[in-house]
Write a protein that holds these residues in place. Sequence first.
Motif, mmCIF file in Angstrom:
data_model
loop_
_atom_site.group_PDB
_atom_site.id
_atom_site.type_symbol
_atom_site.label_atom_id
_atom_site.label_comp_id
_atom_site.label_asym_id
_atom_site.label_seq_id
_atom_site.Cartn_x
_atom_site.Cartn_y
_atom_site.Cartn_z
ATOM 1 N N ALA A 267 0.830 -1.215 0.000
ATOM 2 C CA ALA A 267 0.000 0.000 0.000
ATOM 3 C C ALA A 267 0.859 1.258 0.000
ATOM 4 N N ARG A 268 1.852 1.319 0.897
ATOM 5 C CA ARG A 268 2.687 2.529 0.971
ATOM 6 C C ARG A 268 3.599 2.637 -0.245
ATOM 7 N N LEU A 269 3.964 1.497 -0.839
ATOM 8 C CA LEU A 269 4.778 1.538 -2.049
ATOM 9 C C LEU A 269 3.996 2.147 -3.195
ATOM 10 N N ARG A 270 2.711 1.802 -3.311
ATOM 11 C CA ARG A 270 1.870 2.407 -4.360
ATOM 12 C C ARG A 270 1.774 3.919 -4.154
ATOM 13 N N ARG A 271 1.646 4.324 -2.909
ATOM 14 C CA ARG A 271 1.558 5.761 -2.633
ATOM 15 C C ARG A 271 2.873 6.460 -2.954
ATOM 16 N N PHE A 272 3.988 5.802 -2.634
ATOM 17 C CA PHE A 272 5.298 6.383 -2.926
ATOM 18 C C PHE A 272 5.456 6.608 -4.421
ATOM 19 N N VAL A 273 5.079 5.607 -5.201
ATOM 20 C CA VAL A 273 5.214 5.709 -6.655
ATOM 21 C C VAL A 273 4.372 6.861 -7.190
ATOM 22 N N THR A 274 3.120 6.946 -6.740
ATOM 23 C CA THR A 274 2.236 8.016 -7.218
ATOM 24 C C THR A 274 2.733 9.380 -6.795
ATOM 25 N N PHE A 275 3.110 9.482 -5.527
ATOM 26 C CA PHE A 275 3.414 10.787 -4.954
ATOM 27 C C PHE A 275 4.802 11.296 -5.329
ATOM 28 N N VAL A 276 5.786 10.412 -5.280
ATOM 29 C CA VAL A 276 7.175 10.841 -5.479
ATOM 30 C C VAL A 276 7.609 10.707 -6.933
ATOM 31 N N ALA A 277 7.374 9.529 -7.512
ATOM 32 C CA ALA A 277 7.823 9.330 -8.886
ATOM 33 C C ALA A 277 7.112 10.271 -9.847
ATOM 34 N N THR A 278 5.814 10.451 -9.671
ATOM 35 C CA THR A 278 5.069 11.331 -10.569
ATOM 36 C C THR A 278 5.465 12.788 -10.379
ATOM 37 N N SER A 279 5.682 13.189 -9.123
ATOM 38 C CA SER A 279 6.072 14.585 -8.881
ATOM 39 C C SER A 279 7.430 14.888 -9.491
ATOM 40 N N GLN A 280 8.286 13.872 -9.566
ATOM 41 C CA GLN A 280 9.594 14.071 -10.207
ATOM 42 C C GLN A 280 9.427 14.232 -11.714
ATOM 43 N N ALA A 281 8.498 13.466 -12.278
ATOM 44 C CA ALA A 281 8.290 13.526 -13.725
ATOM 45 C C ALA A 281 7.572 14.803 -14.146
ATOM 46 N N THR A 282 6.810 15.382 -13.231
ATOM 47 C CA THR A 282 6.000 16.571 -13.557
ATOM 48 C C THR A 282 6.159 17.610 -12.441
ATOM 49 N N GLU A 283 7.325 18.204 -12.367
ATOM 50 C CA GLU A 283 7.645 19.095 -11.252
ATOM 51 C C GLU A 283 6.823 20.380 -11.250
ATOM 52 N N ASP A 284 6.213 20.721 -12.386
ATOM 53 C CA ASP A 284 5.449 21.975 -12.450
ATOM 54 C C ASP A 284 4.014 21.801 -11.984
ATOM 55 N N LYS A 285 3.629 20.591 -11.590
ATOM 56 C CA LYS A 285 2.254 20.342 -11.169
ATOM 57 C C LYS A 285 2.082 20.672 -9.687
ATOM 58 N N PRO A 286 0.889 21.168 -9.301
ATOM 59 C CA PRO A 286 0.668 21.522 -7.895
ATOM 60 C C PRO A 286 0.523 20.288 -7.011
ATOM 61 N N LEU A 287 0.921 20.439 -5.761
ATOM 62 C CA LEU A 287 0.812 19.363 -4.787
ATOM 63 C C LEU A 287 -0.630 18.882 -4.648
ATOM 64 N N SER A 288 -1.578 19.791 -4.805
ATOM 65 C CA SER A 288 -2.991 19.439 -4.669
ATOM 66 C C SER A 288 -3.399 18.304 -5.598
ATOM 67 N N LEU A 289 -2.774 18.226 -6.759
ATOM 68 C CA LEU A 289 -3.124 17.202 -7.724
ATOM 69 C C LEU A 289 -2.798 15.811 -7.180
ATOM 70 N N TYR A 290 -1.618 15.665 -6.577
ATOM 71 C CA TYR A 290 -1.215 14.369 -6.032
ATOM 72 C C TYR A 290 -2.057 14.027 -4.807
ATOM 73 N N LEU A 291 -2.335 15.021 -3.987
ATOM 74 C CA LEU A 291 -3.147 14.782 -2.794
ATOM 75 C C LEU A 291 -4.557 14.352 -3.180
#
Length: 410
Positions: A267-291
């Motif tokens: 479960a936490r690994l899925r969250r890590f991938v969504t939250f961290v890996a995606t934010s690295q790929a799209t650094e210009d996106k707001p935090l609200s999107l991942y939340l």
Amino acid sequence: MTNSYLARQPILNRRKETIGYELLFRDGPDNAFPAIEDEQATHRLLTDNFLGANAADISAGKKAFVNFPYSSLVKRTPLMFAKESFIIEILETCEPDDALLEAVIELHNHGYTLALDDFMPAPPWQRFLPYIHIIKFDIRAIPISRAGFFIRHHREKGSKLRFLAEKVESHAEFLAARDAGFDLFQGYFFSRPEILRQKTLSPSVITTLRLYQAVSQPEIDLGLIEQLIINDVTLSYKLLRHVNTMTASRAKPISSFKQALAFLGDARLRRFVTFVATSQATEDKPLSLYLLSLQRARFCEYLSQHITPKVNPNQAFLTGLFSLLDSMLDQPIATLINQLSLNKAIRHALIAQHGELGLLLQLAMAYDNADWPRIKQLSQILQVKESVVAERYLESLKWAAHHEQQHNTE
């Protein structure tokens, strides 16, 4: 015990950072769009969320914007709460008479932050402006150009008023409102793709998609994920830093990727991938999107066992988790989903919102928009009590707020 039917909408600044949430209240499982008075709705919201409970549970420690009707204001109801608790929104239905002005002046003198909701410029409100901090314009009712003229006029006079644009639903509207002088923005513009066109995916996005594919399997292959992460220096660093932040009390820090992945669990690994890996790929996106993607995932997972027929909780989680991929990566959702080996039910839910998972996703989206009639309709279709839907939504908000607070402290 009564249930609080609460939704929230994020408020962002010019840098697309979330600075607060407007809390939206409705009453009763049999009355999703209530006939109760505004004052009763406000008092229920305050009682349920600001008395004996920590409002940070749903606002992640950020400002909560709360609607106050005329009767609550002239009775000085906000004085029962600390001035730091919330921002007072003066409803557009309030009569700008002497009694209201006296209440506003007193609240201002006590240090409360006051906002005029759905403001329509009119002479009777002019005498209120020296005691107001934020003016909210509904850009569906007042064109951005007209609001911009009002903003410029007051800025030229040295006004310190801040201006908030409501119902901003696209990136183009965000840019237009920002150029017009707005300081704050409310609406789900950040969750809409800015550019839907075919384009070459960057290496970081390709790595992210491969990680998505790996964590979407019923049985996660830790060896494969380790290989994907170990080949990305930044991701490797973020993984170890993330895990060691979570295990600060351990005598010996975690230093191997295999150990870190095992510690996280599925479960936490899925969250890590969504939250961290995606934010690295799209650094210009707001935090609200991942939340929002995390909150939707948790809501769908929570509710999966209450609907009829029941659906697999893991599939429900992934449906919510991937529901904003098009906005994160600015690609059509079908293009992205076709690159992931998801089962048919999840694919149909994400691409066409079909099936039980699709209805569950529609319910999550309806709650995001505080669309109470649609919530009622979907709850009936899925044969789940609205009280249960409300409880699970509130739990998912608290869960997402907890993760936002964790992110803010890292």
